[in-house]
Design an enzyme around this catalytic site. Structure first.
Site, PDB file in Angstrom:
ATOM      1  N   GLY A  10       0.812  -1.222   0.000  1.00  0.00           N
ATOM      2  CA  GLY A  10       0.000   0.000   0.000  1.00  0.00           C
ATOM      3  C   GLY A  10       0.842   1.268   0.000  1.00  0.00           C
ATOM      4  O   GLY A  10       2.073   1.214  -0.032  1.00  0.00           O
ATOM      5  N   GLN A  11       0.146   2.391   0.038  1.00  0.00           N
ATOM      6  CA  GLN A  11       0.840   3.693   0.025  1.00  0.00           C
ATOM      7  C   GLN A  11       1.828   3.815   1.195  1.00  0.00           C
ATOM      8  O   GLN A  11       3.026   4.062   1.009  1.00  0.00           O
ATOM      9  CB  GLN A  11      -0.190   4.823   0.124  1.00  0.00           C
ATOM     10  CG  GLN A  11       0.440   6.187   0.430  1.00  0.00           C
ATOM     11  CD  GLN A  11      -0.583   7.276   0.758  1.00  0.00           C
ATOM     12  OE1 GLN A  11      -1.001   7.973  -0.141  1.00  0.00           O
ATOM     13  NE2 GLN A  11      -0.945   7.437   2.019  1.00  0.00           N
ATOM     14  N   LEU A  58      -3.481 -12.410   7.573  1.00  0.00           N
ATOM     15  CA  LEU A  58      -3.425 -11.869   8.936  1.00  0.00           C
ATOM     16  C   LEU A  58      -4.596 -12.321   9.806  1.00  0.00           C
ATOM     17  O   LEU A  58      -4.557 -12.183  11.025  1.00  0.00           O
ATOM     18  CB  LEU A  58      -3.356 -10.337   8.891  1.00  0.00           C
ATOM     19  CG  LEU A  58      -1.999  -9.792   8.408  1.00  0.00           C
ATOM     20  CD1 LEU A  58      -2.121  -8.316   8.039  1.00  0.00           C
ATOM     21  CD2 LEU A  58      -0.920  -9.982   9.466  1.00  0.00           C
ATOM     22  N   LEU A  79       0.001  -2.184   8.727  1.00  0.00           N
ATOM     23  CA  LEU A  79      -0.642  -1.179   7.861  1.00  0.00           C
ATOM     24  C   LEU A  79      -1.658  -1.847   6.934  1.00  0.00           C
ATOM     25  O   LEU A  79      -2.168  -1.213   6.012  1.00  0.00           O
ATOM     26  CB  LEU A  79       0.425  -0.464   7.012  1.00  0.00           C
ATOM     27  CG  LEU A  79       1.650   0.039   7.778  1.00  0.00           C
ATOM     28  CD1 LEU A  79       2.623   0.715   6.828  1.00  0.00           C
ATOM     29  CD2 LEU A  79       1.236   1.006   8.871  1.00  0.00           C
ATOM     30  N   ALA A  80      -1.917  -3.139   7.170  1.00  0.00           N
ATOM     31  CA  ALA A  80      -2.799  -3.884   6.255  1.00  0.00           C
ATOM     32  C   ALA A  80      -4.251  -3.781   6.689  1.00  0.00           C
ATOM     33  O   ALA A  80      -4.551  -3.522   7.854  1.00  0.00           O
ATOM     34  CB  ALA A  80      -2.370  -5.347   6.223  1.00  0.00           C
ATOM     35  N   SER A 124      -6.726   5.673  13.066  1.00  0.00           N
ATOM     36  CA  SER A 124      -7.230   6.685  12.127  1.00  0.00           C
ATOM     37  C   SER A 124      -7.951   7.822  12.844  1.00  0.00           C
ATOM     38  O   SER A 124      -8.716   7.592  13.796  1.00  0.00           O
ATOM     39  CB  SER A 124      -8.201   6.008  11.153  1.00  0.00           C
ATOM     40  OG  SER A 124      -8.907   6.993  10.426  1.00  0.00           O
ATOM     41  N   GLU A 126     -10.374   9.147  11.689  1.00  0.00           N
ATOM     42  CA  GLU A 126     -11.810   8.918  11.453  1.00  0.00           C
ATOM     43  C   GLU A 126     -12.512   8.489  12.745  1.00  0.00           C
ATOM     44  O   GLU A 126     -13.722   8.643  12.881  1.00  0.00           O
ATOM     45  CB  GLU A 126     -12.011   7.832  10.391  1.00  0.00           C
ATOM     46  CG  GLU A 126     -11.593   8.219   8.984  1.00  0.00           C
ATOM     47  CD  GLU A 126     -12.629   9.074   8.251  1.00  0.00           C
ATOM     48  OE1 GLU A 126     -13.827   8.852   8.459  1.00  0.00           O
ATOM     49  OE2 GLU A 126     -12.226   9.965   7.483  1.00  0.00           O
ATOM     50  N   TYR A 148     -15.649   1.559   8.901  1.00  0.00           N
ATOM     51  CA  TYR A 148     -14.180   1.651   8.942  1.00  0.00           C
ATOM     52  C   TYR A 148     -13.728   2.251  10.268  1.00  0.00           C
ATOM     53  O   TYR A 148     -12.839   1.712  10.952  1.00  0.00           O
ATOM     54  CB  TYR A 148     -13.707   2.518   7.766  1.00  0.00           C
ATOM     55  CG  TYR A 148     -12.244   2.910   7.816  1.00  0.00           C
ATOM     56  CD1 TYR A 148     -11.243   2.030   7.419  1.00  0.00           C
ATOM     57  CD2 TYR A 148     -11.858   4.184   8.249  1.00  0.00           C
ATOM     58  CE1 TYR A 148      -9.900   2.400   7.460  1.00  0.00           C
ATOM     59  CE2 TYR A 148     -10.525   4.553   8.293  1.00  0.00           C
ATOM     60  CZ  TYR A 148      -9.548   3.661   7.900  1.00  0.00           C
ATOM     61  OH  TYR A 148      -8.223   4.023   7.942  1.00  0.00           O
ATOM     62  N   LYS A 152     -11.509   0.678  13.329  1.00  0.00           N
ATOM     63  CA  LYS A 152     -10.256   1.295  13.793  1.00  0.00           C
ATOM     64  C   LYS A 152     -10.338   1.629  15.282  1.00  0.00           C
ATOM     65  O   LYS A 152      -9.339   1.545  15.997  1.00  0.00           O
ATOM     66  CB  LYS A 152      -9.967   2.564  12.984  1.00  0.00           C
ATOM     67  CG  LYS A 152      -9.518   2.290  11.550  1.00  0.00           C
ATOM     68  CD  LYS A 152      -8.146   1.663  11.528  1.00  0.00           C
ATOM     69  CE  LYS A 152      -7.578   1.536  10.120  1.00  0.00           C
ATOM     70  NZ  LYS A 152      -6.352   0.737  10.093  1.00  0.00           N
ATOM     71  N   ARG A 183      -1.443   7.021  -3.836  1.00  0.00           N
ATOM     72  CA  ARG A 183      -2.858   6.768  -3.549  1.00  0.00           C
ATOM     73  C   ARG A 183      -3.537   6.236  -4.809  1.00  0.00           C
ATOM     74  O   ARG A 183      -3.361   6.804  -5.896  1.00  0.00           O
ATOM     75  CB  ARG A 183      -3.548   8.085  -3.223  1.00  0.00           C
ATOM     76  CG  ARG A 183      -3.487   8.523  -1.795  1.00  0.00           C
ATOM     77  CD  ARG A 183      -4.365   7.733  -0.906  1.00  0.00           C
ATOM     78  NE  ARG A 183      -4.918   8.519   0.175  1.00  0.00           N
ATOM     79  CZ  ARG A 183      -5.431   7.976   1.263  1.00  0.00           C
ATOM     80  NH1 ARG A 183      -5.434   6.666   1.419  1.00  0.00           N
ATOM     81  NH2 ARG A 183      -5.941   8.729   2.203  1.00  0.00           N
TER      82      ARG A 183
HETATM   83  P1  NDP Z   1      -3.622   0.970   1.423  1.00  0.00           P
HETATM   84  O1  NDP Z   1      -5.038   0.633   1.132  1.00  0.00           O
HETATM   85  O2  NDP Z   1      -2.815   1.659   0.374  1.00  0.00           O
HETATM   86  O3  NDP Z   1      -2.830  -0.360   1.838  1.00  0.00           O
HETATM   87  C1  NDP Z   1      -3.382  -1.293   2.710  1.00  0.00           C
HETATM   88  C2  NDP Z   1      -2.917  -2.693   2.329  1.00  0.00           C
HETATM   89  O4  NDP Z   1      -3.701  -3.625   3.080  1.00  0.00           O
HETATM   90  C3  NDP Z   1      -3.141  -3.040   0.865  1.00  0.00           C
HETATM   91  O5  NDP Z   1      -2.010  -2.753   0.094  1.00  0.00           O
HETATM   92  C4  NDP Z   1      -3.468  -4.523   0.879  1.00  0.00           C
HETATM   93  O6  NDP Z   1      -2.295  -5.308   0.737  1.00  0.00           O
HETATM   94  C5  NDP Z   1      -4.007  -4.764   2.281  1.00  0.00           C
HETATM   95  N1  NDP Z   1      -5.461  -4.925   2.249  1.00  0.00           N
HETATM   96  C6  NDP Z   1      -6.367  -4.214   1.533  1.00  0.00           C
HETATM   97  N2  NDP Z   1      -7.612  -4.673   1.743  1.00  0.00           N
HETATM   98  C7  NDP Z   1      -7.487  -5.688   2.620  1.00  0.00           C
HETATM   99  C8  NDP Z   1      -8.419  -6.582   3.201  1.00  0.00           C
HETATM  100  N3  NDP Z   1      -9.705  -6.510   2.950  1.00  0.00           N
HETATM  101  N4  NDP Z   1      -7.930  -7.518   4.053  1.00  0.00           N
HETATM  102  C9  NDP Z   1      -6.612  -7.600   4.331  1.00  0.00           C
HETATM  103  N5  NDP Z   1      -5.679  -6.790   3.778  1.00  0.00           N
HETATM  104  C10 NDP Z   1      -6.126  -5.853   2.941  1.00  0.00           C
HETATM  105  O7  NDP Z   1      -3.617   1.819   2.788  1.00  0.00           O
HETATM  106  P2  NDP Z   1      -2.646   3.025   3.211  1.00  0.00           P
HETATM  107  O8  NDP Z   1      -1.247   2.644   2.920  1.00  0.00           O
HETATM  108  O9  NDP Z   1      -3.201   4.289   2.715  1.00  0.00           O
HETATM  109  O10 NDP Z   1      -2.873   3.038   4.787  1.00  0.00           O
HETATM  110  C11 NDP Z   1      -2.143   2.166   5.647  1.00  0.00           C
HETATM  111  C12 NDP Z   1      -2.941   1.942   6.917  1.00  0.00           C
HETATM  112  O11 NDP Z   1      -3.164   3.198   7.554  1.00  0.00           O
HETATM  113  C13 NDP Z   1      -4.327   1.341   6.672  1.00  0.00           C
HETATM  114  O12 NDP Z   1      -4.635   0.509   7.766  1.00  0.00           O
HETATM  115  C14 NDP Z   1      -5.249   2.558   6.695  1.00  0.00           C
HETATM  116  O13 NDP Z   1      -6.550   2.207   7.097  1.00  0.00           O
HETATM  117  C15 NDP Z   1      -4.549   3.413   7.740  1.00  0.00           C
HETATM  118  N6  NDP Z   1      -4.790   4.846   7.591  1.00  0.00           N
HETATM  119  C16 NDP Z   1      -4.539   5.477   6.408  1.00  0.00           C
HETATM  120  C17 NDP Z   1      -4.763   6.829   6.276  1.00  0.00           C
HETATM  121  C18 NDP Z   1      -4.452   7.541   4.996  1.00  0.00           C
HETATM  122  O14 NDP Z   1      -4.819   8.724   4.870  1.00  0.00           O
HETATM  123  N7  NDP Z   1      -3.762   6.907   4.053  1.00  0.00           N
HETATM  124  C19 NDP Z   1      -5.277   7.627   7.401  1.00  0.00           C
HETATM  125  C20 NDP Z   1      -5.428   6.889   8.616  1.00  0.00           C
HETATM  126  C21 NDP Z   1      -5.205   5.550   8.688  1.00  0.00           C
HETATM  127  P3  NDP Z   1      -2.265  -6.681  -0.128  1.00  0.00           P
HETATM  128  O15 NDP Z   1      -3.270  -6.554  -1.232  1.00  0.00           O
HETATM  129  O16 NDP Z   1      -0.847  -6.725  -0.613  1.00  0.00           O
HETATM  130  O17 NDP Z   1      -2.575  -7.765   0.843  1.00  0.00           O
END
Ligand code: NDP
Length: 319
Positions: A10-11, A58, A79-80, A124, A126, A148, A152, A183
């Site tokens: 992810g990001q 996980l 972060l997943a 978060s 949120e 969500y 959290k 993003r």
């Molecule tokens: P992303 O959505 O970019 O990355 C999250 C990763 O989690 C994905 O790359 C994916 O990895 C995995 N994922 C996605 N959906 C699921 C699912 N249903 N079950 C299990 N794994 C899943 O998130 P960010 O990098 O933007 O954010 C990182 C963390 O920080 C997240 O938990 C987010 O909720 C939290 N957050 C983000 C904010 C923001 O503004 N960006 C603000 C506050 C909190 P893969 O497909 O490789 O398994």
């Protein structure tokens, strides 16, 4: 030092991996399926070959245990999980399960192994719900307004409980929105930037937005992953709000993005009531003074800076 980053594709996972590699860490990253994930964000940052990639489900204790036992991290960053507020209204169970079971399983594995692994939980802003014109800090009560945010909030209390009950070094970073070119377009900031760039290049398309009066505290993602790392370097574990402290409307975000190209966003945008959320947050803002006091962290990039950097990167990818 070795870190395990769950959700490295992810990001935030990609930027955190980059930061930790720069600091000399061995970085292990997990995805639900590392064989089929393309890890595009790691490729974009040029670090795909520098990290060890593992598959972890996980929600499956055995899967988590095997990888943590084998890779022996000193720090784990979770972060997943399902990270879209909008999608959480469509997939409430998936959202709750992916966030809560991952948090519990990772902390149970740390307890089970009995090793002094430091744990970061991605919380978060949120969780606070509408902050009503104020900036929320670590003492502000949670009033979550989406599945969500409910998930959290539950994960936040799981972490606080494990810290208190079992003495785990476990922290939640309560991060407000942070953006970057990594993003996906499902997120409204990137959707606006990408549309503004294409429209300026003559695509002729229309931008479809929901409620543009909502106000958010938008920061720059690479700075926010630095805050995650700093949290795990503290003497004792604690939770921290991470934010810029300034809130702007989505209309402001769109206005500045289109103005970059000399365009009026309203001429190219349709407001579509069908994508309004069932419940939304009118105003969100965070007070990160504790993070500054304890770890020296503060946000350097404001919303205009975020927009400029995102446009520059978007245009580069066109070339
Ligand atoms: P992303 O959505 O970019 O990355 C999250 C990763 O989690 C994905 O790359 C994916 O990895 C995995 N994922 C996605 N959906 C699921 C699912 N249903 N079950 C299990 N794994 C899943 O998130 P960010 O990098 O933007 O954010 C990182 C963390 O920080 C997240 O938990 C987010 O909720 C939290 N957050 C983000 C904010 C923001 O503004 N960006 C603000 C506050 C909190 P893969 O497909 O490789 O398994």
């Amino acid at each position: 030092m070795r870190a395990l980053i769950c959700g490295i594709s992810g990001q935030d996972g990609a930027y955190l991996a980059q930061l930790l590699l720069e600091k000399g860490y061995d970085v292990v990253g997990s995805s639900r399926d590392a064989q089929i994930c393309n890890f595009n964000n790691l490729v974009r940052l040029g670090i795909r070959q520098k990290v060890q990639l593992e598959s972890i489900a996980l929600n499956d204790f055995r899967s988590v245990l095997q990888v943590v036992h084998r890779t022996k991290p000193d720090e784990i960053y979770n972060l997943a999980g399902q990270s879209s507020v909008a999608l959480s209204f469509e997939q409430p169970v998936e959202t709750l399960e992916s966030i809560m079971s991952a948090t519990i399983n990772l902390m149970e594995v740390i307890r089970f192994l009995g090793r002094p692994i430091r744990f970061y939980n991605a919380g978060s802003g949120e969780c606070f719900g509408d902050t009503l014109g104020n900036a929320a800090d670590e003492e502000t009560p949670f009033r979550p307004r989406s599945p969500y945010a409910v998930a959290k909030a539950a994960a936040f209390w799981q972490v606080a409980n494990y810290r208190e009950a079992y003495g785990l070094f476990a922290c939640t970073g309560i991060l407000f929105n942070h953006e970057s070119p990594l993003r996906p377009e499902r997120f409204v900031t990137r959707k606006i930037i990408a549309a503004a760039c294409r429209i300026a290049a003559g695509s002729g398309e229309r931008l479809r937005l929901g409620n543009t009066t909502i106000q958010r505290d938008w920061g720059w993602a690479p700075e926010y992953v630095d805050a995650m790392w700093r949290m795990l370097q503290q003497e004792s574990a604690a939770d921290f709000v991470i934010a810029t402290g300034k809130s702007h409307s989505l209309a402001d975000f769109a206005e500045i993005s289109f103005r970059y190209f000399g365009l009026d966003w309203q001429e190219y945008t349709d407001i579509d009531a069908s994508i309004f959320r069932p419940t939304d947050i009118a105003y969100g803002s965070g007070d990160a003074r504790k993070a500054l006091r304890m770890s020296g962290w503060s946000a350097k990039t404001d919303m205009s800076g975020v927009i400029e950097k995102m446009i520059a990167e978007e245009l580069k990818s066109y070339r």
